[in-house]
Enzyme design. Structure first.
Site: not given
Length: 509
Positions: A77, A80
């Site tokens: 997303d 991360d």
């Protein structure tokens, strides 16, 4: 549904009356190309032979293995290495909507194939994740453990636990948004890949029925998502949103009836909202519903659709600062400002909705009605353009917040992969805390430019600090960039007079 194209005369009017003409220093075609490249950076799974971001490599190849399902693929997303289903689905919905509206412009820029690839990378994953009619794998990875480590995705040692929703553990938000994404994508692929389009619709039908029949908040069933993507607005907006997208994809009256019959109880015609995001879909669905009024067959539903229209106009007027009451704040430099953390997501979404709505008004020969103000489509598009130009560097910091675009942009983006040496150049393992010590803490620019990423952006006073640890401002997300793909295409088409003159001859995608 066929998309109408406005005549060339409107383009001349647009250029003549705009107080701020297009700047030669802003290259919308390059911005479009950059934005689509970003999605290749965010890919999880086995990368294809034509991968253009060469500093990335295969990752997450055992995702789902412990649960006995194949969950390889999809998108990380942000900065991360977690695959969160709700924002990923919203990303694909917005990419698809942009291609539906402005596909001819994107094609004219030579980027249509890349746009379809970006959409399909997400929908291929959703097909895998929807393993049974009433089962959807909603997340892979755990944000808590992931944030303890600073590792490029190729080295991940953090948990790859997968989380699902089912009949006993419902999640209507993620089921509804994934249904919307697959329905919207089915429209995009209906001409170029009809078999795939039908497959997407099959999954969209099932997911909508699942989310509607077994209602419940997804972040109660998937606790690992609660700290990162909590559902503040609940699931009613996603169900209305999905129903409208399924209606657009199928012309099946039952989906429109759902949006009409639940308009009041689900908040579709009661919530006056001044933001649009991966969580709060009301403004988007209100705009889609309101635009149905221009078709004669929908006039029978005029009373309810007009109530949707009133709420849609509230959002547009709030962005334009023309409501008598609630409006969206602006920075001194003119940027829409909703909140401190990742404000640019609200800006890019607003720019897209404003652009789409301005086209709707132009095509239907209408004006926007705000409090004591009548606003034409050119003024709305002019403001949307001002937001895009701010993003691309026309701002007090003279910084492009679209990374890699223009002479000055953030170089210390909060992103594990971009801030760490490429796996292809150094296959030596980088451990969990080693990444923090050796790469996160470095004061130098990232070794890789995260081209096309839209970072969180400046504060309410237009100030921005380019620091890897300043994740509120320097982290980018897929759903920040996704709405810009269509807007960049639109602005490129307007800027290129020779191409724009042919627009009315191009059939709908």
């Amino acid at each position: 549904m066929k998309k109408k194209c406005f005549p060339l005369l409107s383009i001349f009017i647009f250029f003549f009356f705009f107080p701020f003409p297009f700047s030669n220093s802003l290259d919308y075609r390059q911005a479009l190309s950059d934005s689509l490249l970003y999605f290749e950076t965010q890919r999880s799974g086995r990368l294809p032979y034509n991968q253009r971001v060469t500093w990335r490599h295969h990752s997450g190849l055992t995702d789902g293995l412990e649960q006995g399902v194949d969950l390889v693929g999809g998108y990380y997303d942000a900065g991360d290495n977690v695959k969160f289903g709700l924002p990923m689905a919203f990303t694909v919905t917005m990419l698809s909507w942009g291609v539906m509206e402005y596909g001819e412009y994107i094609a004219g820029a030579g980027e249509y194939g890349h746009a379809l690839e970006a959409i399909k990378w997400g929908t291929d994953y959703f097909i895998k994740a929807h393993t049974q009619p009433n089962v959807l794998w909603a997340q892979v990875g755990d944000g808590d453990t992931d944030h303890y480590c600073w590792q490029r995705p190729e080295d991940m040692t953090t948990s790859r636990q997968a989380y699902k929703i089912d009949e006993k553990n419902p999640g209507s938000e993620v089921a509804g948004e994934t249904a919307a994404a697959m329905a919207a994508a089915s429209i995009v692929f209906s001409k170029t890949n009809p078999h795939y389009s039908h497959l997407l619709l099959h999954h969209a039908h099932q997911l909508f029925e699942f989310g509607d029949k077994y209602r419940g908040k997804y972040d109660k069933s998937v606790g690992a998502a609660r700290r990162y993507y909590p559902s503040v607005s609940g699931y009613h907006d996603e169900l209305l949103w999905a129903a409208l997208w399924l209606y657009k994809a199928t012309d099946n009256q039952s989906y429109l009836n759902y949006a009409l019959q639940n308009a009041l109880s689900f908040g579709g015609i009661t919530w006056a909202i001044s933001e649009f995001s991966w969580d709060v879909k009301y403004a988007g669905l209100q705009i889609i519903a309101s635009m149905l009024l221009r078709e004669e067959k929908h006039k029978v539903h005029k009373p309810t659709l007009e109530q949707y229209l009133f709420k849609a106009e509230h959002y547009i007027c709030a962005c334009l600062n023309k409501n008598n009451g609630i409006n969206v704040d602006r920075t001194p430099g003119g940027l829409l400002y909703t909140r401190q953390w990742n404000n640019m997501q609200y800006v890019s979404n607003a720019a897209f909705l404003l652009t789409v709505y301005s086209d709707h008004l132009r095509q239907s020969n209408q004006q926007l009605n705000c409090h004591e103000h009548s606003v034409g489509p050119d003024e709305i598009l002019s403001f949307a353009k001002s937001q895009v130009d701010y993003i691309l560097g026309s701002n007090p910091m003279t910084t492009s917040y679209l990374v890699g675009h223009g002479p000055k942009y953030p170089t210390r983006v909060h992103h594990r992969g971009a801030s760490t040496e490429s796996y292809k150049h150094n296959k030596g393992f980088i451990g969990c805390t080693q990444g923090y010590d050796s790469w996160y803490a470095r004061p130098h620019p990232n070794p890789h430019v995260l081209i096309g990423a839209l970072v969180g952006g400046p504060d309410k006073n237009d100030r921005f600090r380019d620091d890897r640890g300043n994740y509120v401002q320097t982290e980018a997300c897929t759903y920040n960039t996704a709405p810009l793909v269509g807007v960049f295409g639109k602005l490129y088409g307007l800027e290129n007079a020779e191409f724009s003159s042919k627009v009315s001859l191009v059939s709908s995608w």
